[in-house]
Scaffold this motif. Structure first.
Motif, mmCIF file in Angstrom:
data_model
loop_
_atom_site.group_PDB
_atom_site.id
_atom_site.type_symbol
_atom_site.label_atom_id
_atom_site.label_comp_id
_atom_site.label_asym_id
_atom_site.label_seq_id
_atom_site.Cartn_x
_atom_site.Cartn_y
_atom_site.Cartn_z
ATOM 1 N N UNK A 18 20.465 35.835 59.474
ATOM 2 C CA UNK A 18 19.515 36.850 59.943
ATOM 3 C C UNK A 18 19.663 37.048 61.450
ATOM 4 N N UNK A 19 19.768 35.957 62.195
ATOM 5 C CA UNK A 19 19.919 36.054 63.650
ATOM 6 C C UNK A 19 21.185 36.807 64.033
ATOM 7 N N UNK A 20 22.268 36.594 63.311
ATOM 8 C CA UNK A 20 23.522 37.300 63.586
ATOM 9 C C UNK A 20 23.378 38.789 63.307
ATOM 10 N N UNK A 21 22.703 39.143 62.234
ATOM 11 C CA UNK A 21 22.483 40.560 61.917
ATOM 12 C C UNK A 21 21.649 41.216 63.004
ATOM 13 N N UNK A 22 20.614 40.524 63.488
ATOM 14 C CA UNK A 22 19.764 41.064 64.558
ATOM 15 C C UNK A 22 20.567 41.232 65.846
#
Length: 124
Positions: A18-22
């Motif tokens: 999720x952090x990478x997508x953000x």
């Protein structure tokens, strides 16, 4: 959402997905958006509180705190980030998040002007 059970076995996703997508959504804005939680003059940046990820019965809630550069369209930047996050979370995890909320905590020119503007995917 971070754990899926299939007939072949269990699949577990790291929160780093999720952090990478953000982070990718912010990079897509050509430097207009930085993911950070601006708190004010003396506590300018709070580490580790840039993205809040909650699992509920209805689905996943993702809150992203950002600072936007002066002159950029706040609503366009927020809408494009929400769209990117929704699409890519669904591609990777097979399930769309329940709520994606972009919270603009500041506008940066020479200094950061404090703001609190919220956008959700219901407004997109």
């Amino acid at each position: 959402m971070l754990e899926k059970k299939t007939e072949l076995g269990d699949i577990r996703f790291s929160r780093n997905v999720i952090l990478k997508i953000v982070d990718d959504a912010a990079e897509k804005s050509d430097g207009k958006v930085t993911v950070q939680n601006y708190k004010g003059k003396y506590k300018s940046v709070m580490p580790g509180s840039n993205v809040i990820f909650k699992e509920t019965e209805d689905g996943v809630s993702i809150d992203v705190f950002v600072v936007i550069r002066f002159g950029a369209s706040i609503s366009n930047c927020a809408r494009s980030m929400i769209k990117y996050i929704n699409e890519n979370v669904e591609k990777v995890m097979g399930e769309k998040p329940n709520v994606v909320r972009i919270i603009v905590t500041g506008v940066q020119s020479n200094e950061i002007a404090r703001r609190h503007i919220e956008f959700t995917d219901a407004e997109v």
